[in-house]
Design an enzyme around this catalytic site. Structure first.
Site, PDB file in Angstrom:
ATOM      1  N   GLU A   1       7.969  22.633  55.376  1.00  0.00           N
ATOM      2  CA  GLU A   1       8.891  23.255  54.435  1.00  0.00           C
ATOM      3  C   GLU A   1      10.271  23.104  55.063  1.00  0.00           C
ATOM      4  OE1 GLU A   1       8.290  26.006  50.897  1.00  0.00           O
ATOM      5  OE2 GLU A   1       6.827  24.953  52.113  1.00  0.00           O
TER       6      GLU A   1
ATOM      7  N   CYS B   1       9.208  21.716  49.751  1.00  0.00           N
ATOM      8  CA  CYS B   1       7.906  21.614  50.434  1.00  0.00           C
ATOM      9  C   CYS B   1       7.537  20.148  50.646  1.00  0.00           C
ATOM     10  CB  CYS B   1       6.822  22.346  49.644  1.00  0.00           C
ATOM     11  SG  CYS B   1       6.642  21.774  47.958  1.00  0.00           S
TER      12      CYS B   1
END
Length: 361
Positions: free
Chosen positions: A353, A319
């Site tokens: 992401e 992330c």
């Protein structure tokens, strides 16, 4: 840094993220990333709002970063799911009409799923009693949701304390319990794409998988169908319990789950010391071919990074592309990037992401 919500500029914003990921992975000879876009609006399945008093009424409020005393009052939230947007005015009308529901209410949290489930958490600066429970029960029934009341040290549950999600990966539907207060992927449509990419990248294997930071089993369930056995680790008790329920619910029986940190697991694999939590698990019986990691924003610490080096394949969901690049830099002398992807979980922000499959050189 956030871009404004503007669906007409979505493609431009996504292109900028792809360029950023390319730039970060270029030093490692990465192939062109696969790009998985997001719905332009109504993509966010959870939302949390503070309440702000104005004109004698409580309103949904949000705050710009660093502006705690300057509320932005809102009636709808276009990035949130259609279900959240439908619930917002009905919940507001309920707390305005009821002293029990509105008195000292300071925050509400919505959790919805692609499968149509919904849960609302209402947080109070006062103790909750039976009178509150009676009204909350009527509210839950009227809205077709579970309602959870929270006050200092106490939680009252009307209905269930989790929402049910169902996600399709390669034609199989997996069912997930998402407990109140536990982490879940906020963008369900992109999460489904991410699971499918990881499933594809894993391929059919005849060896075993080690998974670090497994959460509620989001990736564990589909990946377990690709390998002989899985050993999964997680330290959050809530997530471990949800993962165990999810494994059971989906009849996935080739996963062992242990509450160990990555650091403790390294010690166990290196036989530095025994762990009671590993009783009945013979680490030597596993033939790990792949390690799957989905670490927090800080990425893997150097020791965990070294632990992953011993595996033929490292499947890494990140992330934070900066810490991903730093981890790959540590591993690049032994591993190369075979495939990579960008998943636009958070449109209109700089967050992204990404996923990489690293294979031993």
């Amino acid at each position: 840094m956030s871009a404004a919500f503007d669906p007409s500029s979505y493609a431009t914003q996504l292109d900028a993220k792809v360029a950023r990921l390319r730039e970060l992975l270029a030093p490692f000879g990465a192939p062109e990333p696969a790009v998985f876009d997001s719905p332009r609006e109504h993509y966010r399945l959870r939302a949390e709002f503070r309440l702000w008093r104005e004109d004698g009424q409580r309103h949904y409020a949000m705050f710009a970063p660093g502006e705690k005393h300057k509320a932005i009052l809102i009636d709808d939230f276009p990035i949130a799911s259609e279900r959240i947007n439908a619930l917002m005015p009905r919940l507001k009308a309920a707390w305005q009409a009821s002293e029990e529901l509105g008195n000292r209410l300071f925050q509400v949290e919505f959790l919805t799923t692609l499968a149509g489930d919904a849960m609302i958490t209402m947080c109070y600066h006062r103790p909750l009693d039976e009178a509150w429970e009676v009204e909350a029960r009527q509210l839950a029934e009227a809205l077709g949701v579970s309602v959870i009341g929270r006050s200092k040290g106490k939680r009252l549950v009307i209905g269930r304390d989790y929402a049910v999600e169902k996600l399709d990966v390669a034609g199989r539907v997996f069912s997930y319990r998402q407990p109140e207060g536990a982490f879940t992927q906020p963008n369900g449509a992109v999460n489904q794409k991410m699971l499918s990419w990881a499933f594809e990248a894993m391929g059919d294997r005849e060896d075993d998988l080690l998974e670090l930071y497994c959460g509620n089993g989001n990736f564990t369930l589909p990946l377990a169908t690709r390998v002989r056995q899985v050993l999964a680790t997680e330290i959050s008790k809530t997530s471990v319990n949800a993962a165990l329920s999810n494994l059971d619910e989906n009849a996935v029986d080739n996963v062992r789950l242990v509450r160990l940190s990555a650091e403790e697991l390294t010690q166990a694999l290196n036989e530095v010391r025994p762990f009671r939590r590993l009783e009945g698990i013979d680490l030597k019986s596993y033939q790990f071919g792949t390690v799957f990691v989905d670490p927090p924003r800080a990425g893997m610490d150097p020791d965990t990074c070294e632990l992953t080096r011993r595996f033929e394949r490292i499947l890494y969901i990140s992330c934070n592309p900066e810490t991903l690049a730093a981890n790959i830099a540590q591993l690049q002398d032994t591993h190369r990037i075979e495939r990579c992807a960008l998943f636009d979980q958070f449109p209109y922000t700089h967050h992204m992401e990404s996923g990489v499959l690293l294979v031993r050189r």
